[in-house]
Design a protein around this motif. Structure first.
Motif, short mmCIF file in Angstrom:
data_model
loop_
_atom_site.label_atom_id
_atom_site.label_comp_id
_atom_site.label_asym_id
_atom_site.label_seq_id
_atom_site.Cartn_x
_atom_site.Cartn_y
_atom_site.Cartn_z
N GLY A 111 29.67 39.95 46.37
CA GLY A 111 30.69 40.00 47.17
C GLY A 111 31.54 38.76 47.65
O GLY A 111 32.42 39.02 48.56
N GLY A 112 30.66 37.70 47.57
CA GLY A 112 31.18 36.50 48.06
C GLY A 112 32.52 36.01 47.49
O GLY A 112 32.95 36.36 46.44
N THR A 113 33.35 34.90 48.13
CA THR A 113 34.68 34.44 47.80
C THR A 113 33.95 33.61 46.41
O THR A 113 33.44 32.98 46.23
CB THR A 113 34.98 33.35 48.69
N TRP A 114 35.01 34.07 45.46
CA TRP A 114 35.09 33.49 43.96
C TRP A 114 33.91 33.77 43.17
O TRP A 114 33.77 33.47 41.90
CB TRP A 114 35.02 31.95 44.17
N LYS A 115 32.91 34.48 43.73
CA LYS A 115 31.61 34.79 42.88
C LYS A 115 31.85 35.56 41.32
O LYS A 115 31.55 35.14 40.47
CB LYS A 115 30.60 35.66 43.64
N MET A 116 32.78 36.61 41.54
CA MET A 116 33.18 37.35 40.34
C MET A 116 34.08 36.36 39.35
O MET A 116 33.58 36.72 38.19
CB MET A 116 33.77 38.56 40.63
N THR A 117 34.71 35.52 39.90
CA THR A 117 35.65 34.77 39.05
C THR A 117 34.59 33.84 38.39
O THR A 117 34.98 33.38 37.22
CB THR A 117 36.77 33.96 39.81
N ILE A 118 33.84 33.23 39.21
CA ILE A 118 32.82 32.25 38.38
C ILE A 118 31.86 33.19 37.35
O ILE A 118 31.95 32.34 36.60
CB ILE A 118 31.62 31.85 39.59
N VAL A 119 31.59 34.17 37.78
CA VAL A 119 30.91 34.73 36.64
C VAL A 119 31.83 35.03 35.48
O VAL A 119 31.20 35.01 34.35
CB VAL A 119 30.31 36.38 37.18
N LYS A 120 33.09 35.22 35.63
CA LYS A 120 33.86 35.63 34.50
C LYS A 120 34.09 34.34 33.59
O LYS A 120 34.15 34.51 32.36
CB LYS A 120 35.41 35.94 35.20
#
Length: 108
Positions: free
Chosen positions: A22-31
């Motif tokens: 849930g942190g800022t940018w985490k899912m985008t980093i994973v993507k």
């Protein structure tokens, strides 16, 4: 394991997922790491407005939670590469679904 994750484990599995991702940018980093292994600078360029401090903090959290692997090469200048762990790669279908949902929402 980080304290927020440990606390979330006492509440609900959904809260565990939010604590880890849930942190800022985490899912985008994973993507982006689903596509390939990347160096810090490459990630920072792909996440354009993210500050160095924020990106560093999010990468450290993801590493501590077992989602990404950080490999440091003994070179001058030092080279650091980030990739997904096996656990991190299991997020692929979830990231794809969120990406599709977000694109649809943005068009509505």
């Amino acid at each position: 394991m980080r304290d927020p994750v440990r606390t979330a484990m006492e509440i609900c599995p959904v809260e565990v997922a939010i604590a880890v991702l849930g942190g800022t940018w985490k899912m985008t980093i994973v993507k982006h790491l689903l596509e390939s292994t990347l160096r810090f600078g490459q990630l920072q360029r792909r996440l354009s407005p993210v500050s160095t401090r924020t990106l560093t903090r999010q990468l450290r959290d993801l590493e501590a939670d077992g989602i990404i692997h950080r490999e440091v090469f003994a070179e001058v200048p030092p080279r650091v590469e980030y990739s997904l762990t096996e656990l991190g790669r299991t997020l692929g279908p979830i990231v794809t679904q969120l990406d599709q949902w977000g694109a649809g929402y943005a068009q509505s």
